[in-house]
Design an enzyme around this catalytic site. Structure first.
Site, PDB file in Angstrom:
ATOM      1  NE  ARG A 272      -5.042  -3.500  13.200  1.00 48.35           N
ATOM      2  CZ  ARG A 272      -5.573  -2.772  14.178  1.00 48.35           C
ATOM      3  NH1 ARG A 272      -6.848  -2.908  14.469  1.00 48.35           N
ATOM      4  NH2 ARG A 272      -4.853  -1.926  14.872  1.00 48.35           N
TER       5      ARG A 272
ATOM      6  NE  ARG B 126      -6.400  -6.422  -2.248  1.00 45.25           N
ATOM      7  CZ  ARG B 126      -6.853  -5.222  -1.847  1.00 45.25           C
ATOM      8  NH1 ARG B 126      -7.969  -5.145  -1.122  1.00 45.25           N
ATOM      9  NH2 ARG B 126      -6.207  -4.118  -2.113  1.00 45.25           N
TER      10      ARG B 126
ATOM     11  CG  HIS C 208      -2.083  -0.946   1.067  1.00 44.38           C
ATOM     12  ND1 HIS C 208      -1.924  -2.298   1.177  1.00 44.38           N
ATOM     13  CD2 HIS C 208      -3.392  -0.735   0.798  1.00 44.38           C
ATOM     14  CE1 HIS C 208      -3.102  -2.892   0.995  1.00 44.38           C
ATOM     15  NE2 HIS C 208      -4.005  -1.969   0.766  1.00 44.38           N
TER      16      HIS C 208
ATOM     17  CD  GLU D 140     -12.692  -4.229   0.138  1.00 45.96           C
ATOM     18  OE1 GLU D 140     -11.860  -3.309   0.220  1.00 45.96           O
ATOM     19  OE2 GLU D 140     -12.958  -4.829  -0.925  1.00 45.96           O
TER      20      GLU D 140
ATOM     21  CG  ASP E  10     -12.501   0.527   0.503  1.00 47.30           C
ATOM     22  OD1 ASP E  10     -12.457   1.638  -0.054  1.00 47.30           O
ATOM     23  OD2 ASP E  10     -11.768  -0.415   0.173  1.00 47.30           O
TER      24      ASP E  10
ATOM     25  NE  ARG F 204      -7.331   1.767  -5.142  1.00 46.78           N
ATOM     26  CZ  ARG F 204      -7.531   0.457  -5.162  1.00 46.78           C
ATOM     27  NH1 ARG F 204      -7.925  -0.154  -4.070  1.00 46.78           N
ATOM     28  NH2 ARG F 204      -7.367  -0.228  -6.255  1.00 46.78           N
TER      29      ARG F 204
END
Length: 1060
Positions: free
Chosen positions: A762, A562, A154, A683, A724, A895
């Site tokens: 997280r 993913r 990320h 989510e 999210d 995002r």
């Protein structure tokens, strides 16, 4: 209540911390004098003095004086030329980074102090035994624990890797500076090293000039293993084992792994078109290459160390079988082997221009001391012993003539035929003859011909690598480890060929494919040492290597794949339309399930080889093909983001089955390993509320339940998304919905007798579910942590928690003890049914207030763009994936990371607290204040939620946020900013009322002190950012202004210790 950057923000020695800050600050000042001159240094001092005075006045409550000083600071900054503004921003940014290094170092220092350490294994094991947990129960719980730490790419790590390594080198020098045995000369040399590091830091461009590729990101994650985890894992496991031995009388089994590591780097394609099937394959090969290389280093060290000739019958037999096999190969191929081998690999050597995989240069994160090298931080370095052997040198010809001095034993084959003296055996029991794996085929260990042995061998080589007559003997352990080394060399070379796109013609028994094969000879060596009186050696380096292999395996970190559920639906649409069955996405849920289960029960392929599909669909099919090729030996799980129905899971199972059928047919053998675990990720708030229902429906399908039992030990994994859900409904509502979803999912699995592991997605910041991990685990619903847990560590948190070996050990220990406590002593549920009603009321009001501002206020989106640097964050080049899921759309398509990152820059931290004040105020107005205070005292979940919000409020700065509005926001939207700031004050008032504190961070003086110490450097950078944003929006194509803005973003992130 602790800073989100670690779990150990406990009381530290502020005197030592201040001393280090002063040392580093003075050295930076000296650097500035040399690099930019005294005139600029005077400006820095003037701005810093103004900022410090303003902070002091505000902290003392003298608001008028603080406002006046703030105005003076604003004037100083707004009139500054760009040529001065850029180095000023760089200066304060470096100050904040150096303070961060000092802060981390002192937390490490505290762990070394003598005395009882809270949350340690020794501490928690003692408490559990004292509370009535039996020694056997404690032992089983630790040995059976399964914690997965998944590192993700990320985009929240703002510092370049080069800069990160410079920080690590400075940290190592600070640690060395603590030593009490340094002479005056040593101290002087150490200061000189610090001067060089800080000068190099100043002269290095802190901005990334291009976006990292997914492979770049994966390489960074793999480097964390080599940089710190490689040393930390054996240390951590020894600490667990010693505590177990102390409190239960039994040590941790050598191959027990309470914690393992996973990765999304190179496997997470959710919204990132840059992650392709080829990327996933290459990253997997790269991980295997680095793993083999790291193990090679350790085996070389062991071969140097294990020179004993005494061994067990079993190991002696193993060694003799190696020698006997090599002699046979030598007899069969004495003349022709070299030419055959040359021909076999003629296409695979000396390929010009192709870069092979690489890892961190040795010692890249450890400073080169100008003093005595033996006084350096040797314990922090990666040991790499230079033995008198090269990759190609250790062959049968090198060991055939060694005199192995020992007694003969009846249980071994005669050695005379090999031209060897028998080994010395010391074992109480005779053993069944053992044949080492990899010797079944005659070509597994090729014999070097004499011509090859002497080819290009210089006089120096002959001195360094003596011939048979020049070497007196070799021990059985060295024979076995030489066998291991040969296969590791082949494993590494095989990965190189696969990365180069070449055909690999190694036989399957010439290299290591599985962890079990690599462990077998090492466990045999360990067992031999234990049974022959060498327990001290057995508990040394070889034990550490076995623990590393058990933890990291052949891939260091298995990859998760993913992908969004919509991508699978599009793929099935293409298939069903091609087959004339209609459009899959238009079917109702029941029809989808009937179709999918029918196909899953069948044995024929569904997807015809001749099918023509769009490039997007083909990429999905290619991903499943790569997953089938790599199998569960390299990949861990398949995560479905935005999952909402049972059919989402079955769709992935079907596509997996199809790919494995095709690949197995092409290979002529089954695919490696088993199918990947399929993990739905819930989510949004709606999906979280439906999660338990979806799991019940899924487990109610006979095929799926039988599949779980047969292939995954009756185990279902469910992932919960924090980012999210927080952006969708606000942090408080998201936290409550996540709590309830966990309860419902656990209950659903219990109804079907299926074990569940919850995977927590997280982030690093509180707005994305971040916070101290110990506190988070201890506040989960009862029964949701039953010895197993998976959790992501993202972006800057990876470096913050695992960048140093010492902090890594502490973090791993905290994971173990927190999960153990949550398993054996689960946290309390809500004491009163009314507490749930209160939570529902707070959540409802909070969510409505949050959404009214963020989604339903027509001015909010434009206000967000004006008041924050959100639009400019994309120029940071900190991640490979786009900042938006889709190019159009408002906050919904943004995002979660840039959403939070932008508000962190303005110091408003809005996503973490917006709506909370309205919810708490509504309940207090109803007369439930006493109930809220009781919930805070007695319910761990509620207390941790309030504490985290209080911490975020303490890190916010309303005067700074107001300054952004006054300068950057249009007059017609400034009223919205005023309303948001008023909501902040309401939230602050209500949080303090619930917690009973008089001011924010009252229960964590350390955190408050650390925050206050940064303000004199942080506030000027915010002022600079506002002015640069103002100028940039009038001159958008000015590259100097853009660079200046990015430097301020770096500095604020360093001061806030958070990005997104």
């Amino acid at each position: 209540m602790t800073d989100t950057t670690d779990d150990i923000a406990e009381e530290i020695s502020f005197q030592a911390y201040d001393d280090d800050c002063h040392l580093l600050g003075n050295l930076l000042n000296d650097c500035l004098m040399r690099e930019v001159g005294p005139d600029f240094t005077e400006k820095v001092d003037r701005v810093r003095l103004l900022a410090q005075s303003e902070c002091n006045m505000r902290l003392a409550g003298v608001t008028d004086a603080a406002d006046y000083l703030s105005t003076q600071l604003e004037k100083e900054v707004s009139t500054m030329e760009l040529e001065d503004a850029v180095p000023l921003a760089r200066t304060f940014s470096h100050y904040l980074n150096l303070m961060g290094i000092a802060e981390t170092h002192h937390r490490v220092r505290r762990t070394k102090l003598p005395g009882h350490m809270s949350k340690s294994c020794d501490d928690v094991f003692q408490k559990l035994i004292s509370s009535g947990v039996s020694a056997d129960e404690l032992y089983r719980a630790v040995c059976d624990q399964e914690v997965g730490i998944v590192l993700t790419a990320h985009p929240t790590q703002i510092n370049r890797r080069t800069i990160q390594y410079k920080f690590l080198r400075i940290a190592h020098l600070l640690e060395r500076n603590d030593r009490t045995d340094l002479t005056h000369e040593d101290k002087d040399l150490l200061i000189e090293d610090l001067v060089r590091e800080i000068t190099s830091l100043w002269q290095t461009d802190e901005l990334r000039r291009r976006k990292p590729t997914p492979v770049d990101e994966a390489r960074g994650g793999l480097h964390i293993v080599e940089q710190s985890l490689w040393k930390a894992v054996p240390h951590y496991l020894r600490r667990v084992s010693n505590a177990l031995k102390k409190h239960t009388g039994r040590s941790l089994p050598l191959t027990s792994t309470p914690i393992k590591f996973g990765s999304w780097m190179g496997g997470d394609r959710d919204g990132n078109p840059n992650v392709t099937a080829k990327v996933t394959r290459d990253v997997s090969y790269l991980a295997r290459w680095i793993a083999a290389d790291l193990y090679l280093r350790e085996v070389d060290g062991l071969r140097f160390e294990l020179s004993m000739s005494t061994c067990s019958d079993k190991l002696a037999q193993f060694a003799y079988n190696i020698l006997a096999h090599e002699q046979q190969v030598h007899d069969d191929h004495h003349v022709s082997w070299f030419n055959q081998r040359q021909k076999k690999h003629s296409d695979h050597v000396d390929i010009p221009g192709h870069p092979l995989p690489y890892h961190i240069p040795f010692g890249a994160d450890v400073p080169g001391f100008t003093g005595n090298a033996n006084d350096g931080e040797a314990d922090l370095e990666m040991p790499l012993l230079e033995l008198p052997l090269t990759d190609g040198e250790y062959r049968t010809a090198d060991i055939m003539g060694y005199g192995l001095i020992a007694k003969a034993t009846p249980s071994l084959p005669k050695a005379e035929g090999l031209g060897l003296q028998p080994l010395k055996i010391s074992s109480p029991h005779s053993s069944t003859p053992t044949t080492p794996k990899g010797l079944a085929k005659s070509g597994s260990f090729k014999k070097k011909s004499s011509s090859e042995s002497n080819l290009n061998k210089s006089s120096v080589d002959r001195l360094l690598h003596p011939s048979l007559s020049g070497r007196p003997d070799i021990a059985p352990y060295r024979i076995v480890l030489g066998h291991v080394r040969e296969k590791l060399v082949n494993t590494r070379r095989r990965m190189e060929m696969l990365l180069e796109g070449l055909t690999c013609d190694f036989e399957q028994d010439e290299y290591y494919e599985s962890t079990e094969d690599l462990l077998e000879p090492l466990l045999l060596c360990h067992e031999s040492m234990e049974t022959t009186g060498s327990e001290v050696l057995a508990d040394g380096r070889i034990a550490d290597l076995i623990r590393r292999i058990s933890t990291f395996g052949m891939t260091l970190m298995k990859l998760d794949v993913r992908q969004e559920s919509d991508k699978h639906t599009e793929t099935l649409d293409a298939i069903t339309e091609y087959l004339g069955m209609g459009t899959y996405s238009e079917w109702d849920e029941e029809r989808k399930i009937r179709f999918l289960t029918q196909e899953l029960r069948g044995k024929r392929p569904l997807v015809p080889p001749s099918i023509e599909v769009t490039p997007e669909v083909q990429e999905v099919l290619n991903t499943f093909r790569v997953a089938a090729e790599l199998g569960s030996q390299s990949l861990e799980a398949y995560i479905i983001s935005m999952a909402s129905e049972a059919s989402d899971v079955l769709a992935v199972e079907l596509l997996q089955k199809e790919a494995r059928l095709v690949v197995a047919g092409e290979l002529g053998r089954p695919c490696p390993g088993t199918t990947l675990r399929v993990v739905p990720l819930f989510e949004t708030v709606k999906d979280l509320r439906d999660a338990g229902t979806v799991i019940r429906k899924l487990l109610g399908i006979d095929w799926y339940r039988e599949h779980l039992i047969a292939n995954h030990n009756g185990h279902q994994e469910v992932m919960l998304g924090y980012s999210d859900s927080g952006k969708d409904a606000g942090r408080f509502t998201a936290a409550w919905e996540l709590y309830k979803a966990q309860e419902d999912v656990v209950k659903a699995c219990q109804e079907f007798g299926i074990k569940v592991t919850l995977f927590h997605g997280r982030g690093g910041s509180v707005g994305r579910g971040g916070g101290p991990m110990y506190l988070a685990i201890q506040s989960q619903p009862p029964g949701s942590v039953m010895g197993s847990l998976r959790v992501t560590e993202q972006g800057e948190m990876v470096q913050a928690k695992f960048g140093l070996a010492q902090t890594s050990v502490r973090q791993l220990e905290i994971y173990t003890t927190a999960v153990l406590l949550a398993t054996l002593h689960p946290p309390d549920p809500p004491r009163s049914p009314n507490w749930r009603n209160v939570m529902e009321h707070i959540s409802e009001v909070s969510c409505q207030n949050y959404r009214n501002i963020v989604f339903h206020n027509e001015q909010f989106l434009q206000y967000f763009h004006e008041a924050t640097p959100e639009a400019e964050l994309g120029n940071l080049n900190i991640g490979s994936r786009p900042t938006r899921r889709k190019k159009t759309g408002g906050v919904q398509q943004l995002r979660a990371i840039p959403w939070i990152f932008a508000w962190t820059q303005t110091r408003l931290t809005l996503p973490a607290w917006l709506g909370v004040g309205a919810g708490l105020d509504a309940v207090i107005a109803k007369g439930d204040r006493d109930e809220l205070q009781a919930m805070y005292r007695e319910w761990p979940f509620f207390q941790s939620t309030i504490d985290l919000i209080e911490m975020v409020l303490a890190k916010a700065d309303i005067p700074i946020a107001k300054h952004y509005d006054e300068v950057l926001v249009s007059p017609e939207r400034q009223q919205l900013g005023a309303e948001i700031r008023e909501a902040f004050h309401t939230t602050e008032k209500c949080v303090l009322e619930v917690s009973g504190h008089h001011k924010l961070s009252e229960n964590n003086k350390t955190l408050r002190r650390l925050i206050e110490s940064r303000l004199a450097y942080l506030n000027p950078i915010n002022m600079l950012q506002v002015e640069i944003l103002r100028r940039l929006r009038q001159d958008e194509n000015n590259p100097k202004l853009r660079d200046a803005l990015l430097i301020t973003i770096n500095g604020i992130a360093a001061g806030m210790r958070n990005t997104g």
